[in-house]
Design a protein around this motif. Structure first.
Motif, mmCIF file in Angstrom:
data_model
loop_
_atom_site.group_PDB
_atom_site.id
_atom_site.type_symbol
_atom_site.label_atom_id
_atom_site.label_comp_id
_atom_site.label_asym_id
_atom_site.label_seq_id
_atom_site.Cartn_x
_atom_site.Cartn_y
_atom_site.Cartn_z
ATOM 1 N N ASN A 190 0.864 -1.185 0.000
ATOM 2 C CA ASN A 190 0.000 0.000 0.000
ATOM 3 C C ASN A 190 0.900 1.235 0.000
ATOM 4 N N ALA A 295 -7.099 9.812 -9.050
ATOM 5 C CA ALA A 295 -6.365 8.617 -8.636
ATOM 6 C C ALA A 295 -7.227 7.384 -8.857
ATOM 7 N N GLN A 297 -7.134 4.678 -6.559
ATOM 8 C CA GLN A 297 -7.183 3.921 -5.302
ATOM 9 C C GLN A 297 -8.536 4.069 -4.608
ATOM 10 N N THR A 329 -3.751 9.453 -1.501
ATOM 11 C CA THR A 329 -4.544 8.348 -2.033
ATOM 12 C C THR A 329 -3.870 7.027 -1.678
ATOM 13 N N GLN A 330 -4.685 6.008 -1.403
ATOM 14 C CA GLN A 330 -4.163 4.797 -0.777
ATOM 15 C C GLN A 330 -5.209 3.697 -0.791
ATOM 16 N N GLN A 344 -5.268 -5.613 0.567
ATOM 17 C CA GLN A 344 -4.059 -4.980 0.039
ATOM 18 C C GLN A 344 -2.939 -6.007 -0.119
ATOM 19 N N TYR A 352 0.654 -4.592 -8.481
ATOM 20 C CA TYR A 352 0.024 -3.466 -7.791
ATOM 21 C C TYR A 352 0.238 -2.213 -8.640
ATOM 22 N N HIS A 354 -0.732 1.957 -8.686
ATOM 23 C CA HIS A 354 -1.294 3.140 -8.023
ATOM 24 C C HIS A 354 -0.941 4.338 -8.896
#
Length: 362
Positions: A190, A295, A297, A329-330, A344, A352, A354
């Motif tokens: 993450n 974003a 996420q 953002t996450q 996650q 992954y 992002h």
């Protein structure tokens, strides 16, 4: 969200060594890289994949830097406020620095009271990234950074290949693309980008008068340790967390307390919609500057610089409380300890991704 003491030595040796290194070796030393497109420029260091400055005009054509930070690389090495880096392997807080994955218990580095934050005391924000590609100007200024996170680093399982690309496009758009691949073990992942914004620029004071709109109708309540311990997701309607319409950041800030009973926002929002979409808009009326944040996420942390308190910054500035705000953002924080949250965990064969897009205007 800041606050973890780290004391790393020998930066001066690294910087001197970079001047003597071959071109290939220099890409692994600490340096400063400028991306420039007209009167829009972004300064980045491969220490922590950190944004050091972003400069663009205000409504009167005056150039200004809208990012809080430090003057020297040495100050970034010892920074405890997370001015501008990419944080990981798991950003935000992890309860007791502990998680269970596939029946095995893992313990990560504790660096925030009883908990872990931003990947531990030597997370991705405190390492040298390799410069894979750098083009400072022209039609597509960009830099691609790479980091190999090793099995057991800060307690996390498996080797992880990580890439981060910062690029400029016209007019006044910064793109940040990150991806990670688990090479041999499943692992939680993450990332977040931890830039502090003040659209008024140098000497403009706090950000309480900035208007903020968040495209988020729900949030995750936090406990006294800023952990989502209840696992609940609740509506923002009728709470001080409601920024669905443009609202001054300071309008209700005295109704919100975080850890140590300090007033201010340090809260995770669940962003409406899916995929790449608009998550926030911020504007400073005095300068006319604005940013629009996109974003892909599911969540975003709003932090209002609650713990900046006489913090030394750039150019002789001293950052006080609410001197800047962060839009992080996450994935859901502490998701590895909350099966009710979206996972996650990155499995073998998965990548992954992002992606962030920040559009500036004035």
């Amino acid at each position: 969200m800041a606050r973890t003491p780290v004391f790393l030595a020998l930066l001066s040796l690294v910087v001197v060594a970079s001047a003597l290194a071959t071109t290939a070796d220099a890409r692994k030393m600490v340096g400063v890289y400028v991306l420039k497109k007209g009167d829009f420029s972004v300064k980045i260091t491969n220490w922590g994949a950190t944004i050091m400055s972003i400069v663009f005009p205000d409504s009167k054509g005056n150039l200004g830097d809208v990012v809080l930070g430090k003057d020297t690389l040495a100050e970034y090495v010892n920074d405890t406020s997370y001015f501008g880096p990419l944080t990981g392997r798991v950003a935000q807080r992890m309860a007791r620095g502990r998680f269970v994955l596939d029946g095995k218990v893992y313990h990560t580095y504790i660096n925030d009271g009883r908990n872990a934050i931003h990947g531990g005391h030597r997370g991705f924000s405190k390492v040298i990234w390799t410069v894979k590609e750098y083009v400072g100007g022209g039609d597509s200024p960009h830099i691609t950074l790479y980091y190999r996170s090793f099995d057991g680093e800060q307690g996390f399982p498996g080797d992880l290949d990580v890439y981060a690309t910062y690029s400029l496009s016209s007019p006044y758009v910064l793109s940040i693309r990150t991806n990670a691949t688990a090479l041999n073990k499943a692992t939680p992942v993450n990332f977040l980008q931890h830039t502090y914004w003040n659209l008024g620029g140098k000497g403009s004071g706090n950000i309480l008068g900035h208007t903020l709109q968040l495209f988020a109708s729900r949030y995750t309540p936090m406990d006294d340790e800023l952990l989502p311990s209840s696992g609940r997701v609740v509506p923002v309607a009728g709470t001080p967390y409601d920024f669905r319409t443009p609202t001054p950041i300071g309008a209700r800030i005295r109704q919100v307390t975080g850890s140590n009973k300090v007033f201010g926002y340090d809260i995770n929002y669940v962003v409406d919609g899916e995929g790449m979409r608009k998550v926030a808009v911020a504007r400073d009326g005095a300068s006319g500057r604005a940013l629009e944040f996109w974003a892909n996420q599911p969540a975003m942390q709003l932090y209002t610089g609650n713990y900046l308190n006489g913090t030394k910054g750039k150019g002789g500035e001293v950052y006080q409380q609410y001197g800047g705000f962060a839009l992080e953002t996450q994935g859901y924080p502490d998701a590895v300890n909350h099966p009710e949250f979206p996972s996650q965990t990155l499995r073998l064969g998965q990548v992954y991704k992002h992606d962030m897009l920040i559009k500036f205007s004035f």
